[in-house]
Design a protein around this motif. Sequence first.
Motif, short mmCIF file in Angstrom:
data_model
loop_
_atom_site.label_atom_id
_atom_site.label_comp_id
_atom_site.label_asym_id
_atom_site.label_seq_id
_atom_site.Cartn_x
_atom_site.Cartn_y
_atom_site.Cartn_z
N HIS A 297 0.86 -1.37 -0.10
CA HIS A 297 -0.04 -0.01 0.06
C HIS A 297 1.03 1.22 -0.08
O HIS A 297 1.69 1.41 0.91
CB HIS A 297 -0.82 -0.10 1.14
N PRO B 249 -4.21 7.70 -6.32
CA PRO B 249 -5.59 7.62 -6.50
C PRO B 249 -6.42 6.20 -5.98
O PRO B 249 -7.39 6.26 -5.61
CB PRO B 249 -6.02 7.83 -8.10
N THR B 250 -5.43 5.00 -5.90
CA THR B 250 -5.91 3.90 -5.58
C THR B 250 -5.49 3.66 -4.08
O THR B 250 -6.02 2.43 -3.66
CB THR B 250 -5.30 2.63 -6.35
N SER B 251 -4.99 4.25 -3.37
CA SER B 251 -4.81 4.15 -1.87
C SER B 251 -5.79 3.78 -1.32
O SER B 251 -6.85 4.66 -1.18
CB SER B 251 -3.93 5.32 -1.44
N GLN B 252 -5.94 2.94 -0.07
CA GLN B 252 -6.75 2.48 0.64
C GLN B 252 -6.88 3.39 1.87
O GLN B 252 -5.89 3.38 2.61
CB GLN B 252 -6.96 1.24 0.98
#
Length: 194
Positions: A15, A20-23
Amino acid sequence: MTISTPLFEGTVEVHLKGLPTSQKRVFDGKKRFFQIMCQGRFKRPLNADGLCMGQEFVKAGNVPKYVSEMVLTAAAKVFSNSTQVDINAKLPYFMNPILAACQLVNVSEPGQEPKLTEATEDMRLFNPALTDKQGQPLSPDKRRKWCDIPKHLAGKQFNPQHVYTFYTWQHLIDFSSYKLSVGGFVNLDLTAAL
């Protein structure tokens, strides 16, 4: 993601903050730029003091070699007793034994391992000495200090019969911008070192 190497088989999640795809669940309320979670089994016994994590430098830096050596050697003394630095190697490196470096380690019997995202610190199966006075697992900080003493890991091995879960994270390098931040005082653009 499933991984299989000559030494280890399992799953890994990487991670990175700031993408933009970070949780959000991984980073909310936490001071870190990346987190890696890995769970699986070793394929054969492996010496615990020989499995390391850190940095290998594939390109020479923009500073004289003696400056790199001075900085890395000083950093090694600050980080731990077991840091291994070799600025003269073909691929210069800065490494620590994984058990002294990871922020969380869990060792479980197969079928009793936690979900990858729900692990808690527990190294009792690795070494019964890694317990407190009540027989509970040592805290991650105490386990890291114990594992940072080279004689404690000497002769110990990862057992292929156990399931290992490792978490590591750091708050110094933001890989979404490739900047190094040290204590908020020093901010360096690392793209020049690529």
